[in-house]
Design a protein around this motif. Structure first.
Motif, PDB file in Angstrom:
ATOM      1  N   ASP A   1       6.207  24.508  26.399  1.00  0.00           N
ATOM      2  CA  ASP A   1       4.814  24.648  26.458  1.00  0.00           C
ATOM      3  C   ASP A   1       4.362  26.078  25.973  1.00  0.00           C
ATOM      4  N   VAL A   2       4.738  26.496  24.718  1.00  0.00           N
ATOM      5  CA  VAL A   2       4.301  27.464  23.959  1.00  0.00           C
ATOM      6  C   VAL A   2       3.485  27.096  22.764  1.00  0.00           C
TER       7      VAL A   2
ATOM      8  N   HIS B   1       1.638  34.496  20.779  1.00  0.00           N
ATOM      9  CA  HIS B   1       2.223  33.314  21.450  1.00  0.00           C
ATOM     10  C   HIS B   1       1.686  33.000  22.949  1.00  0.00           C
ATOM     11  N   LEU B   2       1.005  31.863  23.024  1.00  0.00           N
ATOM     12  CA  LEU B   2       0.664  31.571  24.509  1.00  0.00           C
ATOM     13  C   LEU B   2       1.453  30.742  25.279  1.00  0.00           C
TER      14      LEU B   2
ATOM     15  N   SER C   1      -4.043  25.972  29.627  1.00  0.00           N
ATOM     16  CA  SER C   1      -3.858  24.323  29.501  1.00  0.00           C
ATOM     17  C   SER C   1      -5.170  24.015  28.783  1.00  0.00           C
ATOM     18  N   ARG C   2      -6.428  24.442  29.081  1.00  0.00           N
ATOM     19  CA  ARG C   2      -7.738  23.744  28.494  1.00  0.00           C
ATOM     20  C   ARG C   2      -7.641  24.592  27.282  1.00  0.00           C
ATOM     21  N   PHE C   3      -7.506  25.565  27.119  1.00  0.00           N
ATOM     22  CA  PHE C   3      -7.447  26.266  25.620  1.00  0.00           C
ATOM     23  C   PHE C   3      -6.690  25.610  24.740  1.00  0.00           C
TER      24      PHE C   3
ATOM     25  N   SER D   1      13.937  27.668  24.643  1.00  0.00           N
ATOM     26  CA  SER D   1      13.150  28.749  24.358  1.00  0.00           C
ATOM     27  C   SER D   1      13.215  29.722  23.274  1.00  0.00           C
ATOM     28  N   PHE D   2      14.772  29.698  23.067  1.00  0.00           N
ATOM     29  CA  PHE D   2      15.406  30.609  21.991  1.00  0.00           C
ATOM     30  C   PHE D   2      14.726  30.156  21.009  1.00  0.00           C
ATOM     31  N   TYR D   3      14.285  28.816  20.590  1.00  0.00           N
ATOM     32  CA  TYR D   3      13.774  28.459  19.463  1.00  0.00           C
ATOM     33  C   TYR D   3      12.335  29.077  19.056  1.00  0.00           C
TER      34      TYR D   3
END
Lengths: 186, 567
Positions: B310-311, B360-361, B369-371, B457-459
């Motif tokens: 989710d990033v 990075h959001l 989530s909307r953005f 996440s490390f990727y």
């Protein structure tokens, strides 16, 4: 804007309003103002509201942060069932408790603050929120991996004793060299 | 655990010093005003009427004045960023104090609330005194119209009364919406109620101008307690009774004229107005500057990349934007919400080769989530459109850049950066800056510890880490960067399989880090040095690190703790 949890804000407001109500009552009684009986009621109502509002509700989604030592209050408030679960009841209760405060100087502010809190609770109730107790989660007992169901009950299968003993005449067939010589009937 | 003096002095000393100084000023103000009203000649009659309530209410009012002026100062983000950036003007000590600006704002806010309670209670007593002790001798001094008037009428009929009630209500709304719980769950409630401070200040100006309390303006001609032929028995009795106590030895004086009373406004209030007007004007000026800066410069979205867990990475272009590594920006997207500004740390800064900057959001709440939906929506048309029309990104406004503690990483010889999950973003920018040119900085060694719950996440920054490692190896500095990756989720068998990430997979450990061992290792390898510790992650980690920084036996290594927070 997304779903706002009105009840959380109403809870903070009601707690603060309860404190203001009680403080105003103490000032009124200590200064022996006119109408100090209302101040006594103010202290009692303020303390009651604080006790009722101390345990935080569980959030709809996300982690709930509970206040220090709120577990015993949670248990007491939970015991009243639908009376404390429903926010309409709370809204009307706060509205009713705040009215006598308006009759006395020292508790006027407590009355107004509790009134605002009651309005926000009404808004929360209209949005369909309700109070959920935060109870400690019991950790499920640590389970070992599924492949280990039970330790084996029996030893691994072995040939019967006659075949286990190395026969002296069948030394060549033996799979390993014996460090000591094997004699019959030893 | 023994407390190392050097570390403690660096970490806690300046903060506690400022706190002591601020408390001392508050105590001094309270005491000075209290004594002024308690024993000042011009307040003699007023004090006789109102008693201790007068002194306490005015003393708490002066503390409230002071704190209301101060509470806005830590919120001047652009000014603080400028101070942080001007390294010749401010030393590292001052810059580290700037990290605590939000804590100071909260301390002032809490003081305002506490002293408001004191002030209101004292004024309630004053209202009753005005009513009960109505003075026929000095009618100018009264606020009530007749003896025994209901004090509630006094509140409603006077300007200070009405404005006071309104101020308490606004303060109540602001205070109840600022708890940690509300900020985490519904930030909008906190933001919109906190913006009521504008209303608060306007009403405060009116409250101060009320002029209910009066002082005696002709003390020389009419010394307090003097006798007058036509005076009523009340004052005569009082004067006679106190002759021995207050005017010990002095003969009973005769008044030359009647006592004249004047309200404080406008002379007395000028200096009160001065503090508040200055801070309000500065705040308005700063807000205007930020508004103009963010709305006039157009921001172009160059690319949007979706990462695991989710990033979303967003690359943008804005002319004249010169952030430093470690700074953050506020993003505003009118298509999602016109008034909300959300902070995001920059993960890529513009360099000579590449003018874009990136964030990075992590998609967690409703705004993000909307953005991200708006950013990642695929065009549904089947025909092939030219490149220009294929992607319609929403407009965004960028406010910033604003300073943060992570900018200090380059100013230490040895730094330890600890990141938890998405908290790696400030350090990603640092790593990017090192990748571009590591030689220009004072930094000689960087320990990078990244704790994540999920292997994917490390990727997010695997390429950056491996690239930096390659670069340093080629430049013959293999000991510059020490990376440790921790996976706190111990279920299942997990490893980074790709060949090109061999560097990371060999440094991946399952389980939580053992901070004490890490600190011991750093201490042994960097004796007699000052190590900067930077943490951006959950509270548990930052608390553990803070305690370890302050407890540092035996060797001369000092650990300076810097924490990054958002909300």
């Amino acid at each position: 804007m997304g779903k706002i949890e009105w009840a959380m804000w109403a809870n903070e407001q009601a707690l603060a309003a309860g404190l203001i109500y009680a403080t105003g009552g103490i000032v009124g009684v200590a200064g022996q103002f006119r109408g100090w009986q209302f101040a006594c009621f103010g202290i009692a109502a303020g303390v009651f509201v604080c006790l009722l509002e101390y345990p935080r509700s569980k959030r709809g989604k996300g982690t709930s942060v509970e206040r220090t030592g709120q577990y015993c209050f949670t248990v007491c408030v939970k015991a009243f069932g639908p009376l404390t679960r429903n926010y309409y009841v709370r809204a009307f209760l706060h509205a009713a408790l705040c009215v006598p405060g308006g009759f006395m100087l020292a508790t006027v502010l407590g009355c107004v603050c509790l009134g605002i809190g009651s309005l926000i609770y009404l808004s929360a109730a209209i949005h369909g929120e309700h109070w959920e107790p935060i109870l400690p989660r019991r950790e499920p007992p640590k389970r070992v991996g599924d492949s280990i169901k039970e330790p084996p009950q029996n030893p691994p299968p072995r040939p019967p004793p006659e075949h286990r003993r190395k026969k002296a005449d069948k030394l060549e067939a033996a799979a390993y060299d014996n460090p000591m010589s094997v004699t019959v009937n030893e | 655990m023994s407390v190392a003096l050097k570390s403690w002095r660096a970490n806690e000393g300046p903060k506690h010093l400022i706190m002591m100084f601020w408390i001392a000023v508050n105590v001094f103000l309270f005491w000075r005003t209290f004594m002024l009203y308690f024993s000042g000649a011009q307040y003699y009659y007023l004090h006789k009427m109102l008693g201790l309530g007068l002194c306490i209410s005015r003393a708490s009012a002066s503390v409230l004045n002071f704190n209301c002026s101060l509470v806005l100062l830590p919120m001047f983000r652009s000014l603080l960023t400028f101070l942080r950036g001007s390294q010749r003007v401010t030393g590292r000590c001052v810059r580290r104090l700037l990290d605590k600006s939000k804590t100071f704002h909260v301390a002032c806010g809490v003081t305002i609330c506490v002293f408001s309670v004191v002030h209101v209670s004292a004024h309630l007593v004053n209202m009753v005194s005005f009513s009960v002790r109505y003075s026929e001798d000095f009618p100018a001094l009264n606020v009530a119209q007749y003896r025994g008037q209901d004090p509630r009428i006094l509140i409603i009929s006077t300007v200070p009364g009405v404005t006071g009630v309104l101020l308490v209500l606004v303060l109540f709304l602001m205070f109840t919406a600022s708890s940690y719980c509300i900020r985490v769950s519904s930030y909008e409630i906190f933001w919109y109620t906190h913006n009521l401070f504008i209303v608060f200040y306007i009403i405060l100006m009116l409250h101060v101008a009320g002029g209910a309390l009066k002082y005696q303006s002709n003390v020389e001609a009419h010394p307090p307690g003097c006798t007058h032929n036509n005076l009523s028995s009340w004052t005569n009795h009082k004067a006679a009774g106190e002759k021995g106590a207050e005017f010990s030895g002095a003969p009973q004086t005769v008044c030359q004229e009647e006592a004249h009373f004047q309200p404080h406004f406008p002379q007395f209030c000028m200096y009160i107005y001065m503090y508040m007007i200055i801070s309000r004007c500065l705040y308005c000026a700063e807000w205007l500057y930020r508004f103009i800066r963010s709305s006039t410069a157009p921001v172009t979205i160059v690319s949007v990349v979706s990462h695991p867990c989710d990033v979303v990475e967003l690359r943008m272009l804005m002319s004249g934007f010169k952030p430093r590594p470690g700074q953050y920006i506020l993003l505003n997207c009118p298509s999602v919400s016109s008034f909300e500004n959300h902070p995001f740390t920059l993960t890529t800064c513009p360099t000579g080769k590449n003018e874009t900057f990136g964030v990075h959001l992590r998609v967690l709440g409703d705004w993000t989530s909307r953005f991200s939906q708006l950013l990642l929506q695929k065009s549904n048309s089947s025909e092939i459109l030219p490149m220009m029309q294929q992607r319609r990104y929403p407009t965004v406004h960028v406010d910033g850049p604003f300073g943060s503690p992570s900018e200090e990483v380059f100013n230490y010889e040895v730094s330890l950066c600890v990141a938890g999950g998405i908290g790696v973003t400030p350090f990603a920018c640092v790593l990017q800056a090192l990748f571009d040119d590591w030689r220009q900085y004072k930094l000689r060694r960087l320990y990078f510890v990244w704790v994540c719950r999920d292997l994917q996440s490390f990727y997010w920054f695997a390429d950056l880490l491996c690239g930096l490692r390659e670069r340093l190896w080629r430049d013959n500095r293999p000991d510059y960067l020490n990376v440790q990756l921790y996976l706190s989720n111990t279920q299942g068998l997990q490893s980074i399989g790709e060949e090109r990430y061999r560097f990371l997979s060999s440094r991946l450990r399952i389980g939580r880090p053992k901070w004490k061992l890490l600190f011991q290792e750093i201490r042994r390898a960097n004796q007699l040095k000052r190590v900067g510790v930077f943490c951006c992650g959950p509270k548990g980690i930052s608390k553990a690190l803070h305690t370890l920084c302050n407890s540092n036996p035996h060797t001369g290594t000092a650990f300076e703790y810097n924490k990054e927070t958002f909300s």
